[in-house]
Design a protein around this motif. Structure first.
Motif, mmCIF file in Angstrom:
data_model
loop_
_atom_site.group_PDB
_atom_site.id
_atom_site.type_symbol
_atom_site.label_atom_id
_atom_site.label_comp_id
_atom_site.label_asym_id
_atom_site.label_seq_id
_atom_site.Cartn_x
_atom_site.Cartn_y
_atom_site.Cartn_z
ATOM 1 N N GLU A 179 0.828 -1.209 0.000
ATOM 2 C CA GLU A 179 0.000 0.000 0.000
ATOM 3 C C GLU A 179 0.865 1.264 0.000
ATOM 4 O OE1 GLU A 179 -2.551 -0.449 3.379
ATOM 5 O OE2 GLU A 179 -3.693 -2.111 2.485
ATOM 6 N N ILE A 180 1.988 1.200 0.737
ATOM 7 C CA ILE A 180 2.912 2.349 0.760
ATOM 8 C C ILE A 180 3.569 2.505 -0.613
ATOM 9 C CG2 ILE A 180 4.937 3.348 1.885
ATOM 10 C CD1 ILE A 180 4.258 1.580 4.333
ATOM 11 N N ALA A 181 3.977 1.372 -1.211
ATOM 12 C CA ALA A 181 4.606 1.420 -2.538
ATOM 13 C C ALA A 181 3.662 2.042 -3.570
ATOM 14 C CB ALA A 181 5.025 0.016 -2.971
ATOM 15 N N ALA A 182 2.370 1.754 -3.445
ATOM 16 C CA ALA A 182 1.385 2.311 -4.379
ATOM 17 C C ALA A 182 1.232 3.825 -4.189
ATOM 18 C CB ALA A 182 0.039 1.615 -4.189
ATOM 19 N N ARG A 183 1.401 4.265 -2.944
ATOM 20 C CA ARG A 183 1.294 5.702 -2.643
ATOM 21 C C ARG A 183 2.519 6.472 -3.160
ATOM 22 N NH1 ARG A 183 1.839 10.141 -2.194
ATOM 23 N NH2 ARG A 183 1.122 11.672 -0.666
ATOM 24 N N TYR A 184 3.672 5.791 -3.236
ATOM 25 C CA TYR A 184 4.922 6.419 -3.699
ATOM 26 C C TYR A 184 5.436 5.643 -4.913
ATOM 27 C CZ TYR A 184 5.034 8.888 0.804
ATOM 28 O OH TYR A 184 4.738 9.685 1.879
#
Length: 282
Positions: A87-92
């Motif tokens: 989810e963090i990778a998708a945000r950044y």
């Protein structure tokens, strides 16, 4: 509090059933103010790749990315954390790479571009071993510019200890020979979930261009190992197995043979290592 539009960490942990596992040395830091503060201790990250070990639910990961890290490589042993990190990778987009595996078994350099910094809330069970690896590469300077690492406070104090203190030993000598080391933050047990039985501290180490004093790493390791393995003994007794003329070598390095290891500073240990190396080859 959210720094990036993603859910609070308590919510992330609940959503992904990420209860900390004692056998993995996990203690999660859930306050995003604190994780951002730790990320800032690593300095200006805008032009750097950052290696993070044991991101767990991603609190420090989010701090590093929000502080502008060019790219973060996160190595996580616990597969349960992967959906939260995704989810963090998708945000950044394009700025976070996650590898599921054991940091002791993985070479991160294939995934990193210099300049490189390391920042991590290290799992307690592998923290010291990883630090020693980073401080003892085959060649110096190392691949990293700096280390910003969370340890048990007792370990942190051993890293920055000075001669004459109980905490002073091989870890202090190893860290301070090749790096500038200082404690930059202290955290109480209640900052973590679950709360550990000990206080924690963040140590920032900056790699020196070359060691503070010349010495062969293997000989210095042998000398300090023998000295501190029997730290209650006088050095002439603790080091007698290293060379038949150890008393003369101690005196040549300006070390009283009756001194004990904790009284001797880094400069004189390096001098002794040089004298010993010369005596063995001469």
């Amino acid at each position: 509090m959210s720094i990036d539009g993603l859910p609070p960490l308590r919510e992330v942990i609940a959503n992904h059933d990420l209860r900390a596992k004692k056998q993995l040395g996990q203690n999660f830091l859930l306050d995003l103010n604190l994780t951002a503060k730790i990320a800032r201790q690593a300095g200006d990250l805008t032009g750097c790749d950052v290696l993070e070990i044991g991101p767990g639910p991603g609190g420090l990961t989010r701090g590093l990315l929000a502080e502008g890290a060019r790219h973060v490589l996160a190595i996580e042993k616990d597969a349960r954390a992967l959906p939260a990190l995704a989810e963090i990778a998708a945000r950044y987009p394009g700025r976070l790479t996650v590898i599921n595996g054991d940091a002791l078994q993985i070479d991160p350099l294939a995934h990193l571009t210099p300049p490189i910094r390391i920042a991590a809330n290290l799992p307690y069970n592998v923290g010291t071993e990883l630090l020693i690896r980073w401080l003892t590469p085959a060649a110096w300077p190392p691949f990293w510019q700096s280390l910003t690492l969370m340890f048990q406070k007792e370990v942190a104090e051993r890293i920055v200890a000075k001669p004459g203190s109980k905490a002073y030993g091989r870890l202090a000598l190893l860290a301070q020979w090749r790096a500038e080391a200082r404690i930059v933050m202290s955290l109480p047990p209640e900052a973590f979930v679950p709360a550990p039985k000990v206080h924690s501290a963040v140590v920032h180490l900056t790699a020196l261009p070359e060691p503070r004093y010349p010495a062969d790493p293997a000989v210095l390791s042998q000398v300090t190992g023998a000295a501190f393995n029997q730290r209650r003994k006088m050095l002439r007794a603790a080091l007698k197995g290293l060379h038949p003329q150890i008393e003369a070598l101690l005196e040549a390095a300006a070390i009283p043979p009756t001194a004990r290891a904790e009284e001797i500073d880094l400069e004189r240990f390096c001098a002794l290592a040089r004298k010993l190396a010369t005596a063995r080859t001469g």
